[in-house]
Design a protein around this motif. Sequence first.
Motif, PDB file in Angstrom:
ATOM      1  N   GLY A 192       0.803  -1.171   0.018  1.00 19.43           N
ATOM      2  CA  GLY A 192       0.309  -0.061   0.112  1.00 19.43           C
ATOM      3  C   GLY A 192       0.835   1.271  -0.044  1.00 19.43           C
ATOM      4  O   GLY A 192       2.044   1.118  -0.135  1.00 19.43           O
ATOM      5  N   ILE A 193       0.520   2.397   0.046  1.00 16.27           N
ATOM      6  CA  ILE A 193       1.042   3.657   0.049  1.00 16.27           C
ATOM      7  C   ILE A 193       2.023   3.801   1.127  1.00 16.27           C
ATOM      8  O   ILE A 193       3.332   4.020   0.964  1.00 16.27           O
ATOM      9  N   ASP A 194       1.708   3.232   2.384  1.00 15.11           N
ATOM     10  CA  ASP A 194       2.668   3.194   3.507  1.00 15.11           C
ATOM     11  C   ASP A 194       2.753   2.091   4.412  1.00 15.11           C
ATOM     12  O   ASP A 194       2.933   1.960   5.306  1.00 15.11           O
ATOM     13  N   SER A 195       2.603   0.913   3.612  1.00 13.11           N
ATOM     14  CA  SER A 195       2.605  -0.462   4.342  1.00 13.11           C
ATOM     15  C   SER A 195       3.561  -1.524   3.728  1.00 13.11           C
ATOM     16  O   SER A 195       3.526  -1.310   2.393  1.00 13.11           O
ATOM     17  N   LEU A 196       4.435  -2.050   4.312  1.00 14.12           N
ATOM     18  CA  LEU A 196       5.354  -3.113   3.731  1.00 14.12           C
ATOM     19  C   LEU A 196       5.167  -4.387   4.304  1.00 14.12           C
ATOM     20  O   LEU A 196       4.961  -4.676   5.677  1.00 14.12           O
ATOM     21  N   ARG A 197       5.298  -5.406   3.550  1.00 13.10           N
ATOM     22  CA  ARG A 197       5.152  -6.898   4.093  1.00 13.10           C
ATOM     23  C   ARG A 197       6.331  -7.584   3.926  1.00 13.10           C
ATOM     24  O   ARG A 197       7.048  -7.450   2.677  1.00 13.10           O
ATOM     25  N   ILE A 198       6.853  -7.941   5.026  1.00 13.69           N
ATOM     26  CA  ILE A 198       8.087  -8.876   5.050  1.00 13.69           C
ATOM     27  C   ILE A 198       7.496 -10.342   4.379  1.00 13.69           C
ATOM     28  O   ILE A 198       7.038 -10.859   5.481  1.00 13.69           O
ATOM     29  N   LEU A 199       8.171 -10.769   3.508  1.00  9.30           N
ATOM     30  CA  LEU A 199       7.823 -12.056   2.996  1.00  9.30           C
ATOM     31  C   LEU A 199       8.715 -13.242   3.236  1.00  9.30           C
ATOM     32  O   LEU A 199       8.307 -14.157   3.542  1.00  9.30           O
ATOM     33  N   MET A 200      10.337 -12.787   3.264  1.00  8.02           N
ATOM     34  CA  MET A 200      11.082 -13.680   3.935  1.00  8.02           C
ATOM     35  C   MET A 200      12.148 -13.041   4.339  1.00  8.02           C
ATOM     36  O   MET A 200      12.455 -12.000   4.173  1.00  8.02           O
ATOM     37  N   LEU A 201      12.594 -13.785   5.494  1.00  6.47           N
ATOM     38  CA  LEU A 201      14.009 -13.476   6.010  1.00  6.47           C
ATOM     39  C   LEU A 201      14.666 -14.571   6.315  1.00  6.47           C
ATOM     40  O   LEU A 201      14.011 -15.601   7.155  1.00  6.47           O
ATOM     41  N   ALA A 202      15.927 -14.648   6.063  1.00  5.94           N
ATOM     42  CA  ALA A 202      16.824 -15.895   6.644  1.00  5.94           C
ATOM     43  C   ALA A 202      18.190 -15.585   6.763  1.00  5.94           C
ATOM     44  O   ALA A 202      18.740 -14.784   6.253  1.00  5.94           O
ATOM     45  N   VAL A 203      18.912 -16.268   7.762  1.00  4.17           N
ATOM     46  CA  VAL A 203      20.409 -16.159   8.014  1.00  4.17           C
ATOM     47  C   VAL A 203      20.943 -17.403   8.019  1.00  4.17           C
ATOM     48  O   VAL A 203      20.435 -18.132   8.816  1.00  4.17           O
ATOM     49  N   ASP A 204      22.202 -17.621   7.615  1.00  7.31           N
ATOM     50  CA  ASP A 204      22.677 -18.904   7.589  1.00  7.31           C
ATOM     51  C   ASP A 204      22.935 -19.037   9.358  1.00  7.31           C
ATOM     52  O   ASP A 204      23.469 -18.234  10.006  1.00  7.31           O
ATOM     53  N   GLU A 205      22.787 -20.348   9.320  1.00  6.58           N
ATOM     54  CA  GLU A 205      22.649 -20.773  10.760  1.00  6.58           C
ATOM     55  C   GLU A 205      23.976 -20.641  11.589  1.00  6.58           C
ATOM     56  O   GLU A 205      24.116 -20.609  12.798  1.00  6.58           O
ATOM     57  N   LYS A 206      25.275 -20.685  10.570  1.00  6.13           N
ATOM     58  CA  LYS A 206      26.547 -20.665  11.464  1.00  6.13           C
ATOM     59  C   LYS A 206      26.688 -18.952  11.726  1.00  6.13           C
ATOM     60  O   LYS A 206      27.719 -18.795  12.276  1.00  6.13           O
ATOM     61  N   CYS A 207      25.941 -18.200  11.279  1.00  7.84           N
ATOM     62  CA  CYS A 207      26.216 -16.491  11.255  1.00  7.84           C
ATOM     63  C   CYS A 207      24.882 -16.030  12.033  1.00  7.84           C
ATOM     64  O   CYS A 207      24.996 -14.685  12.131  1.00  7.84           O
ATOM     65  N   ARG A 208      24.226 -16.863  12.819  1.00  5.15           N
ATOM     66  CA  ARG A 208      23.093 -16.200  13.596  1.00  5.15           C
ATOM     67  C   ARG A 208      23.525 -15.641  14.889  1.00  5.15           C
ATOM     68  O   ARG A 208      24.738 -15.744  15.442  1.00  5.15           O
ATOM     69  N   ARG A 209      22.649 -14.818  15.679  1.00  6.09           N
ATOM     70  CA  ARG A 209      23.039 -14.047  16.878  1.00  6.09           C
ATOM     71  C   ARG A 209      23.980 -13.116  16.518  1.00  6.09           C
ATOM     72  O   ARG A 209      24.956 -12.796  17.818  1.00  6.09           O
ATOM     73  N   LYS A 210      24.518 -12.342  15.600  1.00  2.00           N
ATOM     74  CA  LYS A 210      25.308 -11.661  15.389  1.00  2.00           C
ATOM     75  C   LYS A 210      24.963 -10.371  14.874  1.00  2.00           C
ATOM     76  O   LYS A 210      25.628  -9.416  14.261  1.00  2.00           O
ATOM     77  N   GLY A 211      23.583 -10.186  14.918  1.00  2.00           N
ATOM     78  CA  GLY A 211      22.954  -8.896  14.359  1.00  2.00           C
ATOM     79  C   GLY A 211      22.805  -8.832  12.869  1.00  2.00           C
ATOM     80  O   GLY A 211      22.358  -7.751  12.330  1.00  2.00           O
ATOM     81  N   ILE A 212      22.891 -10.007  12.331  1.00  2.00           N
ATOM     82  CA  ILE A 212      22.907  -9.899  10.700  1.00  2.00           C
ATOM     83  C   ILE A 212      21.277  -9.720  10.332  1.00  2.00           C
ATOM     84  O   ILE A 212      20.990  -8.787   9.430  1.00  2.00           O
ATOM     85  N   GLY A 213      20.402 -10.689  10.922  1.00  2.00           N
ATOM     86  CA  GLY A 213      18.939 -10.411  10.789  1.00  2.00           C
ATOM     87  C   GLY A 213      18.540  -8.834  11.121  1.00  2.00           C
ATOM     88  O   GLY A 213      17.844  -8.286  10.182  1.00  2.00           O
ATOM     89  N   SER A 214      19.077  -8.246  12.139  1.00  2.00           N
ATOM     90  CA  SER A 214      18.656  -7.148  12.585  1.00  2.00           C
ATOM     91  C   SER A 214      19.285  -6.054  11.615  1.00  2.00           C
ATOM     92  O   SER A 214      18.552  -4.887  11.031  1.00  2.00           O
ATOM     93  N   ALA A 215      20.233  -6.258  11.047  1.00  2.00           N
ATOM     94  CA  ALA A 215      20.967  -5.226   9.985  1.00  2.00           C
ATOM     95  C   ALA A 215      19.985  -5.067   8.851  1.00  2.00           C
ATOM     96  O   ALA A 215      19.779  -4.174   7.847  1.00  2.00           O
ATOM     97  N   LEU A 216      19.552  -6.384   8.359  1.00  2.00           N
ATOM     98  CA  LEU A 216      18.890  -6.564   6.989  1.00  2.00           C
ATOM     99  C   LEU A 216      17.443  -5.964   7.428  1.00  2.00           C
ATOM    100  O   LEU A 216      17.226  -5.242   6.366  1.00  2.00           O
ATOM    101  N   LEU A 217      17.033  -6.033   8.518  1.00  2.00           N
ATOM    102  CA  LEU A 217      15.834  -5.531   8.852  1.00  2.00           C
ATOM    103  C   LEU A 217      15.724  -3.812   8.769  1.00  2.00           C
ATOM    104  O   LEU A 217      14.856  -3.049   8.195  1.00  2.00           O
ATOM    105  N   LYS A 218      17.046  -3.501   9.434  1.00  2.00           N
ATOM    106  CA  LYS A 218      17.051  -2.016   9.549  1.00  2.00           C
ATOM    107  C   LYS A 218      17.062  -1.495   8.028  1.00  2.00           C
ATOM    108  O   LYS A 218      16.850  -0.449   7.855  1.00  2.00           O
ATOM    109  N   ARG A 219      18.061  -2.088   7.238  1.00  2.00           N
ATOM    110  CA  ARG A 219      18.259  -1.513   5.965  1.00  2.00           C
ATOM    111  C   ARG A 219      17.039  -1.526   4.930  1.00  2.00           C
ATOM    112  O   ARG A 219      16.780  -0.419   4.276  1.00  2.00           O
ATOM    113  N   LEU A 220      16.203  -2.500   5.317  1.00  2.00           N
ATOM    114  CA  LEU A 220      14.858  -2.575   4.578  1.00  2.00           C
ATOM    115  C   LEU A 220      14.036  -1.333   5.060  1.00  2.00           C
ATOM    116  O   LEU A 220      13.786  -0.518   4.125  1.00  2.00           O
TER     117      LEU A 220
END
Length: 143
Positions: A61-89
């Motif tokens: 919509g004009i001002d709404s966004l739907r996140i369809l997918m998000l995934a981080v390699d399991e070897k790289c989790r809990r290091k802020g990568i998911g958060s960084a992707l969400l923030k950049r989005l």
Amino acid sequence: MEIRKVRFEDMQHVYELAEKYLREDYTFDLFLKLWNFSPDGFLVAIEKEKIIGFIIGVKTGIDSLRILMLAVDEKCRRKGIGSALLKRLQFNFPEIRKIYLETRVDNIEAIQFYKKHGFKIVERARDFYTDGGEAYIMEKILF
Ligand SMILES: CC(C)(COP(=O)(O)OP(=O)(O)OC[C@H]1O[C@@H](n2cnc3c(N)ncnc32)[C@H](O)[C@@H]1OP(=O)(O)O)[C@@H](O)C(=O)NCCC(=O)NCCS
């Protein structure tokens, strides 16, 4: 770690991450369509030239966004990568007031992840996934 928009040559790696870490079956073609539909919302995280995560968000919509997918390699989790992707989005869509997504009710890590980022569960949807699984709809109002 670098975050940038997806490129065609990334697509196979993104597809492999989705196959490995997301529980729905998506076709390769879907990723190409989403890239075409939402080039600013399809982002990858890269470390040492390797794709270690991705996020796909689409405007609904004009001002709404739907996140369809998000995934981080399991070897790289809990290091802020998911958060960084969400923030950049979010950064790529400054006009967005509402962000929302669906996640399986048993996906504790994703639910915790989104809660940490200020999302709230607003609804429970039965029969949401192709295997009949239930989803929580989570949303965040930004302003
Ligand atoms: C959800 C996911 C993308 C998070 O990625 P990540 O890079 O590990 O996330 P971050 O490192 O930025 O984590 C931020 C916060 O999320 C929460 N979180 C992440 N993983 C968690 C876990 N296993 N258990 C509890 N909380 C978790 C924590 O609050 C964490 O903050 P903390 O590490 O300071 O405690 C990742 O777990 C994943 O790819 N899961 C599989 C795919 C998936 O389920 N995607 C979501 C579908 S909707």
